[in-house]
Design a protein around this motif. Structure first.
Motif, PDB file in Angstrom:
ATOM      1  N   PHE A   1       0.183   6.497   6.605  1.00  0.00           N
ATOM      2  CA  PHE A   1       0.696   5.846   5.409  1.00  0.00           C
ATOM      3  C   PHE A   1       1.498   6.853   4.593  1.00  0.00           C
ATOM      4  O   PHE A   1       1.191   8.049   4.573  1.00  0.00           O
ATOM      5  CB  PHE A   1      -0.414   5.192   4.569  1.00  0.00           C
ATOM      6  CG  PHE A   1      -1.495   6.104   4.092  1.00  0.00           C
ATOM      7  CD1 PHE A   1      -1.433   6.702   2.840  1.00  0.00           C
ATOM      8  CD2 PHE A   1      -2.611   6.347   4.883  1.00  0.00           C
ATOM      9  CE1 PHE A   1      -2.441   7.536   2.391  1.00  0.00           C
ATOM     10  CE2 PHE A   1      -3.633   7.179   4.441  1.00  0.00           C
ATOM     11  CZ  PHE A   1      -3.553   7.767   3.187  1.00  0.00           C
ATOM     12  N   SER A   2       2.563   6.351   3.966  1.00  0.00           N
ATOM     13  CA  SER A   2       3.481   7.230   3.262  1.00  0.00           C
ATOM     14  C   SER A   2       4.354   6.423   2.321  1.00  0.00           C
ATOM     15  O   SER A   2       4.653   5.250   2.577  1.00  0.00           O
ATOM     16  CB  SER A   2       4.369   7.963   4.275  1.00  0.00           C
ATOM     17  OG  SER A   2       5.417   8.665   3.632  1.00  0.00           O
ATOM     18  N   ASN A   3       4.768   7.051   1.226  1.00  0.00           N
ATOM     19  CA  ASN A   3       5.754   6.412   0.361  1.00  0.00           C
ATOM     20  C   ASN A   3       7.181   6.672   0.865  1.00  0.00           C
ATOM     21  O   ASN A   3       8.152   6.301   0.212  1.00  0.00           O
ATOM     22  CB  ASN A   3       5.591   6.850  -1.104  1.00  0.00           C
ATOM     23  CG  ASN A   3       5.675   8.358  -1.291  1.00  0.00           C
ATOM     24  OD1 ASN A   3       5.653   9.123  -0.334  1.00  0.00           O
ATOM     25  ND2 ASN A   3       5.758   8.781  -2.542  1.00  0.00           N
ATOM     26  N   LEU A   4       7.290   7.273   2.045  1.00  0.00           N
ATOM     27  CA  LEU A   4       8.575   7.390   2.735  1.00  0.00           C
ATOM     28  C   LEU A   4       8.880   6.133   3.541  1.00  0.00           C
ATOM     29  O   LEU A   4      10.041   5.781   3.753  1.00  0.00           O
ATOM     30  CB  LEU A   4       8.571   8.586   3.689  1.00  0.00           C
ATOM     31  CG  LEU A   4       8.979   9.956   3.151  1.00  0.00           C
ATOM     32  CD1 LEU A   4       8.681  11.028   4.202  1.00  0.00           C
ATOM     33  CD2 LEU A   4      10.454   9.974   2.792  1.00  0.00           C
TER      34      LEU A   4
ATOM     35  N   PRO B   1       3.546   1.420   4.465  1.00  0.00           N
ATOM     36  CA  PRO B   1       4.137   1.954   3.237  1.00  0.00           C
ATOM     37  C   PRO B   1       3.045   2.095   2.174  1.00  0.00           C
ATOM     38  O   PRO B   1       2.165   1.234   2.077  1.00  0.00           O
ATOM     39  CB  PRO B   1       5.150   0.879   2.824  1.00  0.00           C
ATOM     40  CG  PRO B   1       5.396   0.079   4.055  1.00  0.00           C
ATOM     41  CD  PRO B   1       4.114   0.117   4.820  1.00  0.00           C
ATOM     42  N   PHE B   2       3.100   3.159   1.402  1.00  0.00           N
ATOM     43  CA  PHE B   2       2.174   3.351   0.287  1.00  0.00           C
ATOM     44  C   PHE B   2       2.970   3.264  -1.003  1.00  0.00           C
ATOM     45  O   PHE B   2       3.936   4.006  -1.201  1.00  0.00           O
ATOM     46  CB  PHE B   2       1.464   4.706   0.380  1.00  0.00           C
ATOM     47  CG  PHE B   2       0.397   4.899  -0.661  1.00  0.00           C
ATOM     48  CD1 PHE B   2      -0.935   4.636  -0.369  1.00  0.00           C
ATOM     49  CD2 PHE B   2       0.717   5.333  -1.948  1.00  0.00           C
ATOM     50  CE1 PHE B   2      -1.921   4.800  -1.333  1.00  0.00           C
ATOM     51  CE2 PHE B   2      -0.260   5.498  -2.921  1.00  0.00           C
ATOM     52  CZ  PHE B   2      -1.586   5.227  -2.602  1.00  0.00           C
ATOM     53  N   ILE B   3       2.581   2.330  -1.867  1.00  0.00           N
ATOM     54  CA  ILE B   3       3.282   2.138  -3.128  1.00  0.00           C
ATOM     55  C   ILE B   3       2.476   2.800  -4.239  1.00  0.00           C
ATOM     56  O   ILE B   3       1.348   2.396  -4.535  1.00  0.00           O
ATOM     57  CB  ILE B   3       3.495   0.645  -3.421  1.00  0.00           C
ATOM     58  CG1 ILE B   3       4.373   0.031  -2.310  1.00  0.00           C
ATOM     59  CG2 ILE B   3       4.154   0.450  -4.789  1.00  0.00           C
ATOM     60  CD1 ILE B   3       4.584  -1.447  -2.422  1.00  0.00           C
TER      61      ILE B   3
ATOM     62  N   VAL C   1       8.922   0.854  -3.338  1.00  0.00           N
ATOM     63  CA  VAL C   1       8.681   1.847  -2.302  1.00  0.00           C
ATOM     64  C   VAL C   1       9.554   3.056  -2.583  1.00  0.00           C
ATOM     65  O   VAL C   1      10.728   2.932  -2.905  1.00  0.00           O
ATOM     66  CB  VAL C   1       9.015   1.267  -0.912  1.00  0.00           C
ATOM     67  CG1 VAL C   1       8.818   2.325   0.162  1.00  0.00           C
ATOM     68  CG2 VAL C   1       8.146   0.046  -0.623  1.00  0.00           C
ATOM     69  N   GLY C   2       8.960   4.246  -2.468  1.00  0.00           N
ATOM     70  CA  GLY C   2       9.758   5.450  -2.699  1.00  0.00           C
ATOM     71  C   GLY C   2       8.949   6.542  -3.357  1.00  0.00           C
ATOM     72  O   GLY C   2       7.715   6.517  -3.353  1.00  0.00           O
ATOM     73  N   ALA C   3       9.644   7.518  -3.908  1.00  0.00           N
ATOM     74  CA  ALA C   3       8.994   8.675  -4.519  1.00  0.00           C
ATOM     75  C   ALA C   3       8.014   8.242  -5.605  1.00  0.00           C
ATOM     76  O   ALA C   3       8.211   7.227  -6.276  1.00  0.00           O
ATOM     77  CB  ALA C   3      10.046   9.607  -5.104  1.00  0.00           C
TER      78      ALA C   3
END
Length: 299
Positions: free
Chosen positions: A102-105, A119-121, A142-144
Protein backbone atom coordinates in the motif's frame (compact mmCIF):
# COMPACT_ATOMS: atom_id res chain seq x y z
CA UNK A 1 -3.85 -19.87 15.66
CA UNK A 2 -0.76 -18.01 16.90
CA UNK A 3 1.63 -19.87 19.18
CA UNK A 4 1.54 -19.03 22.88
CA UNK A 5 4.52 -16.66 22.61
CA UNK A 6 2.56 -14.56 20.10
CA UNK A 7 -0.54 -14.14 22.29
CA UNK A 8 -2.38 -11.99 23.20
CA UNK A 9 -0.22 -9.85 20.90
CA UNK A 10 3.37 -9.62 19.75
CA UNK A 11 5.35 -6.38 19.84
CA UNK A 12 7.36 -7.01 16.66
CA UNK A 13 9.98 -4.27 17.09
CA UNK A 14 10.61 -5.32 20.70
CA UNK A 15 10.66 -9.07 20.04
CA UNK A 16 13.08 -8.81 17.12
CA UNK A 17 15.14 -6.07 18.82
CA UNK A 18 15.03 -3.76 15.84
CA UNK A 19 17.39 -1.26 17.47
CA UNK A 20 20.23 -3.80 17.35
CA UNK A 21 19.90 -4.37 13.57
CA UNK A 22 20.91 -8.02 13.90
CA UNK A 23 17.57 -9.58 12.92
CA UNK A 24 16.41 -6.63 10.82
CA UNK A 25 17.94 -4.65 7.97
CA UNK A 26 18.05 -0.98 7.05
CA UNK A 27 19.09 0.74 3.88
CA UNK A 28 19.53 4.44 3.16
CA UNK A 29 18.43 7.17 5.55
CA UNK A 30 16.95 5.26 8.51
CA UNK A 31 17.37 6.69 12.01
CA UNK A 32 16.00 6.18 15.52
CA UNK A 33 14.69 9.42 17.04
CA UNK A 34 12.93 10.49 20.21
CA UNK A 35 9.51 11.88 19.36
CA UNK A 36 8.43 14.59 21.81
CA UNK A 37 4.72 14.09 21.20
CA UNK A 38 4.74 10.31 21.48
CA UNK A 39 7.30 10.42 24.29
CA UNK A 40 9.32 7.56 22.92
CA UNK A 41 11.52 6.20 20.16
CA UNK A 42 10.33 6.25 16.56
CA UNK A 43 12.09 5.26 13.37
CA UNK A 44 12.39 7.82 10.60
CA UNK A 45 12.72 6.42 7.08
CA UNK A 46 13.27 9.05 4.41
CA UNK A 47 14.65 9.35 0.90
CA UNK A 48 13.73 10.67 -2.53
CA UNK A 49 13.25 7.15 -3.90
CA UNK A 50 11.13 4.87 -1.64
CA UNK A 51 12.93 1.71 -2.71
CA UNK A 52 16.34 3.11 -1.71
CA UNK A 53 15.52 3.78 1.96
CA UNK A 54 13.78 1.13 4.01
CA UNK A 55 13.53 -0.84 7.25
CA UNK A 56 13.07 -4.57 6.70
CA UNK A 57 12.10 -7.50 8.93
CA UNK A 58 13.50 -10.14 8.93
CA UNK A 59 17.02 -9.35 7.79
CA UNK A 60 17.09 -11.54 4.67
CA UNK A 61 14.52 -12.83 2.21
CA UNK A 62 15.31 -16.45 3.05
CA UNK A 63 14.04 -15.97 6.62
CA UNK A 64 10.44 -15.65 7.81
CA UNK A 65 8.84 -13.81 10.72
CA UNK A 66 6.38 -16.67 11.13
CA UNK A 67 3.77 -14.46 12.78
CA UNK A 68 0.28 -15.99 12.66
CA UNK A 69 -1.81 -13.20 14.21
CA UNK A 70 -4.78 -12.26 12.05
CA UNK A 71 -4.35 -8.51 12.50
CA UNK A 72 -1.26 -6.46 11.73
CA UNK A 73 -1.02 -3.13 13.58
CA UNK A 74 1.18 -0.45 12.08
CA UNK A 75 1.64 2.68 14.20
CA UNK A 76 3.02 5.26 11.81
CA UNK A 77 2.87 8.76 10.36
CA UNK A 78 3.47 9.49 6.68
CA UNK A 79 5.83 12.41 6.21
CA UNK A 80 4.08 15.63 5.13
CA UNK A 81 4.13 16.32 1.38
CA UNK A 82 5.91 13.02 0.73
CA UNK A 83 5.14 9.57 -0.64
CA UNK A 84 5.71 6.23 1.10
CA UNK A 85 5.43 2.52 0.30
CA UNK A 86 4.89 -0.51 2.56
CA UNK A 87 5.28 -4.13 1.42
CA UNK A 88 4.01 -7.14 3.37
CA UNK A 89 4.82 -10.67 2.24
CA UNK A 90 2.29 -13.16 3.59
CA UNK A 91 2.03 -16.91 3.19
CA UNK A 92 -1.20 -18.76 2.43
CA UNK A 93 -2.18 -22.17 3.73
CA UNK A 94 -1.48 -23.37 0.19
CA UNK A 95 2.17 -22.30 0.67
CA UNK A 96 1.90 -19.45 -1.80
CA UNK A 97 3.56 -16.11 -1.04
CA UNK A 98 1.43 -13.03 -1.71
CA UNK A 99 2.74 -9.49 -1.53
CA UNK A 100 0.35 -6.89 -0.09
CA UNK A 101 1.53 -3.35 -0.84
CA UNK A 102 0.00 0.00 0.00
CA UNK A 103 1.21 3.47 -0.89
CA UNK A 104 0.05 7.00 -1.54
CA UNK A 105 2.00 6.67 -4.81
CA UNK A 106 -0.53 4.18 -6.19
CA UNK A 107 -3.32 5.76 -8.24
CA UNK A 108 -5.55 2.69 -8.40
CA UNK A 109 -6.03 -0.77 -6.96
CA UNK A 110 -4.30 -3.56 -8.86
CA UNK A 111 -4.22 -7.29 -8.27
CA UNK A 112 -2.64 -10.46 -9.59
CA UNK A 113 -2.56 -13.93 -8.08
CA UNK A 114 0.53 -12.98 -6.06
CA UNK A 115 0.37 -9.20 -5.57
CA UNK A 116 -2.26 -6.81 -4.21
CA UNK A 117 -1.58 -3.07 -4.50
CA UNK A 118 -3.78 -0.64 -2.55
CA UNK A 119 -3.75 3.15 -2.78
CA UNK A 120 -3.43 4.73 0.67
CA UNK A 121 -5.28 8.01 1.14
CA UNK A 122 -3.71 10.09 3.90
CA UNK A 123 -6.11 11.91 6.17
CA UNK A 124 -5.51 15.41 7.51
CA UNK A 125 -6.07 16.71 11.01
CA UNK A 126 -9.42 17.96 12.33
CA UNK A 127 -11.44 16.03 9.78
CA UNK A 128 -10.43 18.29 6.92
CA UNK A 129 -9.80 15.32 4.63
CA UNK A 130 -13.35 14.16 5.22
CA UNK A 131 -14.66 17.64 4.47
CA UNK A 132 -12.82 17.69 1.18
CA UNK A 133 -13.99 14.23 0.18
CA UNK A 134 -17.56 15.38 -0.39
CA UNK A 135 -16.62 18.11 -2.84
CA UNK A 136 -13.69 16.55 -4.66
CA UNK A 137 -13.21 13.58 -6.90
CA UNK A 138 -11.72 10.65 -5.02
CA UNK A 139 -8.73 10.50 -7.34
CA UNK A 140 -7.73 14.01 -6.25
CA UNK A 141 -7.16 12.73 -2.72
CA UNK A 142 -4.54 10.20 -3.83
CA UNK A 143 -1.03 11.58 -3.59
CA UNK A 144 1.49 13.10 -1.22
CA UNK A 145 0.51 13.31 2.44
CA UNK A 146 -1.03 16.63 3.58
CA UNK A 147 0.95 19.02 5.75
CA UNK A 148 -1.10 18.16 8.84
CA UNK A 149 -1.17 14.38 8.37
CA UNK A 150 -1.68 12.61 11.70
CA UNK A 151 -0.17 9.67 13.51
CA UNK A 152 -2.21 6.64 12.49
CA UNK A 153 -3.04 3.22 13.89
CA UNK A 154 -3.57 1.08 10.79
CA UNK A 155 -5.17 -2.31 11.43
CA UNK A 156 -4.89 -4.73 8.52
CA UNK A 157 -7.05 -7.86 8.64
CA UNK A 158 -4.70 -10.13 6.70
CA UNK A 159 -7.13 -13.04 6.88
CA UNK A 160 -9.93 -11.05 5.26
CA UNK A 161 -7.69 -9.38 2.67
CA UNK A 162 -6.54 -12.72 1.27
CA UNK A 163 -10.03 -14.19 1.49
CA UNK A 164 -11.76 -11.19 -0.04
CA UNK A 165 -9.44 -10.45 -2.93
CA UNK A 166 -7.81 -13.78 -3.78
CA UNK A 167 -10.03 -16.42 -2.14
CA UNK A 168 -6.97 -17.68 -0.26
CA UNK A 169 -6.53 -18.80 3.35
CA UNK A 170 -4.06 -16.81 5.44
CA UNK A 171 -1.28 -18.70 7.19
CA UNK A 172 1.35 -16.25 8.48
CA UNK A 173 3.29 -13.05 7.94
CA UNK A 174 6.68 -13.66 6.36
CA UNK A 175 8.22 -10.21 6.08
CA UNK A 176 7.66 -6.46 6.31
CA UNK A 177 9.42 -3.76 4.32
CA UNK A 178 8.77 -0.14 5.35
CA UNK A 179 9.99 2.24 2.65
CA UNK A 180 10.40 6.02 2.78
CA UNK A 181 8.91 8.40 3.70
CA UNK A 182 7.59 7.37 7.12
CA UNK A 183 7.85 7.74 10.86
CA UNK A 184 7.13 4.40 12.54
CA UNK A 185 6.51 3.78 16.22
CA UNK A 186 5.79 0.08 16.20
CA UNK A 187 4.47 -3.04 14.53
CA UNK A 188 2.31 -5.59 16.33
CA UNK A 189 0.35 -8.71 15.46
CA UNK A 190 -2.64 -10.19 17.27
CA UNK A 191 -5.87 -12.13 16.88
CA UNK A 192 -7.64 -9.41 18.88
CA UNK A 193 -9.16 -6.15 17.71
CA UNK A 194 -7.62 -3.43 19.86
CA UNK A 195 -9.70 -0.27 20.12
CA UNK A 196 -7.76 2.81 21.29
CA UNK A 197 -10.96 4.63 22.24
CA UNK A 198 -12.04 2.03 24.82
CA UNK A 199 -10.70 2.07 28.38
CA UNK A 200 -9.99 -1.07 30.40
CA UNK A 201 -12.94 -0.35 32.70
CA UNK A 202 -15.30 0.15 29.75
CA UNK A 203 -14.10 -3.09 28.21
CA UNK A 204 -14.79 -5.00 31.43
CA UNK A 205 -18.26 -3.49 31.85
CA UNK A 206 -19.25 -4.32 28.28
CA UNK A 207 -17.54 -7.73 28.39
CA UNK A 208 -15.84 -7.00 25.10
CA UNK A 209 -13.22 -9.70 25.57
CA UNK A 210 -15.70 -12.41 24.67
CA UNK A 211 -16.18 -10.67 21.33
CA UNK A 212 -12.50 -10.44 20.49
CA UNK A 213 -12.25 -6.72 21.24
CA UNK A 214 -9.78 -5.29 23.76
CA UNK A 215 -8.39 -1.91 24.88
CA UNK A 216 -5.12 -0.88 23.25
CA UNK A 217 -2.14 -2.31 25.20
CA UNK A 218 -0.03 0.39 26.84
CA UNK A 219 3.10 -0.29 24.76
CA UNK A 220 1.05 0.09 21.57
CA UNK A 221 -0.84 3.21 22.64
CA UNK A 222 -0.37 6.82 21.57
CA UNK A 223 -0.35 9.27 24.52
CA UNK A 224 -3.58 11.18 25.18
CA UNK A 225 -3.35 14.31 27.38
CA UNK A 226 -5.87 14.61 30.19
CA UNK A 227 -9.19 15.90 28.97
CA UNK A 228 -8.51 14.93 25.35
CA UNK A 229 -9.95 12.05 23.29
CA UNK A 230 -7.81 9.62 21.29
CA UNK A 231 -9.88 9.92 18.11
CA UNK A 232 -9.58 13.72 18.16
CA UNK A 233 -5.80 13.44 18.00
CA UNK A 234 -5.04 10.41 15.86
CA UNK A 235 -6.43 8.33 13.00
CA UNK A 236 -7.65 4.74 13.39
CA UNK A 237 -8.03 2.84 10.12
CA UNK A 238 -9.25 -0.72 9.91
CA UNK A 239 -9.01 -2.42 6.54
CA UNK A 240 -11.06 -3.94 5.11
CA UNK A 241 -14.00 -2.44 6.99
CA UNK A 242 -17.43 -3.91 6.35
CA UNK A 243 -19.00 -0.95 8.11
CA UNK A 244 -17.68 1.53 5.56
CA UNK A 245 -19.63 2.72 2.53
CA UNK A 246 -16.37 3.51 0.76
CA UNK A 247 -15.27 1.18 -2.06
CA UNK A 248 -12.77 -1.50 -1.20
CA UNK A 249 -10.14 -0.25 -3.65
CA UNK A 250 -8.26 2.04 -1.27
CA UNK A 251 -7.15 2.27 2.35
CA UNK A 252 -8.45 5.37 4.09
CA UNK A 253 -10.16 6.62 7.18
CA UNK A 254 -13.92 6.24 7.20
CA UNK A 255 -15.97 9.43 7.30
CA UNK A 256 -17.32 10.51 9.68
CA UNK A 257 -15.21 9.36 12.64
CA UNK A 258 -15.03 5.78 13.90
CA UNK A 259 -18.25 4.21 15.06
CA UNK A 260 -18.59 3.31 18.72
CA UNK A 261 -17.37 -0.20 19.30
CA UNK A 262 -20.71 -1.30 20.73
CA UNK A 263 -22.59 -0.06 17.69
CA UNK A 264 -20.49 -1.79 15.09
CA UNK A 265 -21.05 -5.57 15.01
CA UNK A 266 -18.16 -6.09 12.63
CA UNK A 267 -15.73 -4.63 15.16
CA UNK A 268 -17.38 -6.63 17.92
CA UNK A 269 -17.10 -9.92 16.11
CA UNK A 270 -13.93 -10.21 14.05
CA UNK A 271 -15.06 -13.32 12.18
CA UNK A 272 -14.12 -14.41 8.66
CA UNK A 273 -15.93 -12.37 6.03
CA UNK A 274 -18.73 -14.21 4.20
CA UNK A 275 -19.59 -12.45 0.97
CA UNK A 276 -23.08 -12.42 -0.47
CA UNK A 277 -23.50 -12.44 -4.24
CA UNK A 278 -24.54 -8.78 -4.12
CA UNK A 279 -21.34 -7.80 -2.31
CA UNK A 280 -19.23 -9.86 -4.73
CA UNK A 281 -20.93 -8.19 -7.68
CA UNK A 282 -20.35 -4.74 -6.16
CA UNK A 283 -16.68 -5.46 -5.52
CA UNK A 284 -16.29 -6.79 -9.05
CA UNK A 285 -17.87 -3.64 -10.46
CA UNK A 286 -15.66 -1.38 -8.31
CA UNK A 287 -12.65 -3.36 -9.43
CA UNK A 288 -13.53 -2.96 -13.11
CA UNK A 289 -14.24 0.76 -12.81
CA UNK A 290 -11.18 1.70 -10.79
CA UNK A 291 -8.67 -0.67 -12.32
CA UNK A 292 -9.46 -1.62 -15.92
CA UNK A 293 -6.02 -3.11 -16.43
CA UNK A 294 -6.05 -5.13 -13.22
CA UNK A 295 -6.33 -8.87 -13.16
CA UNK A 296 -9.63 -9.71 -11.52
CA UNK A 297 -9.29 -11.70 -8.31
CA UNK A 298 -10.80 -15.20 -8.68
CA UNK A 299 -13.89 -15.72 -6.57
Amino acid sequence: VPAAWQRPYLNVFKHFRVEEWKRSAREGDVAALTDARLKGTVYRIRGSVPASSYLQLPRTGTQSLGLAGRYLYLLFRPMPRKHFVVHLDVATEENQVVRISFSNLFKEFKSTATWLQFPFICGAAKGSACDRTAGRARRDLVGAAPADVRWTCLVLDLHSILSLYLNRHYSHLKSVKLCSNLLVKNLCTSDLVFDPGVTFSEARQADLACRGVAPMPREMAFPVPKGEKWHDLYDYIRFPSEGSKLPYDSIQKSCPGPAAVLDDPIRQLPQPVTLTKAVRDRLSLVHQITSPKAVSAPW
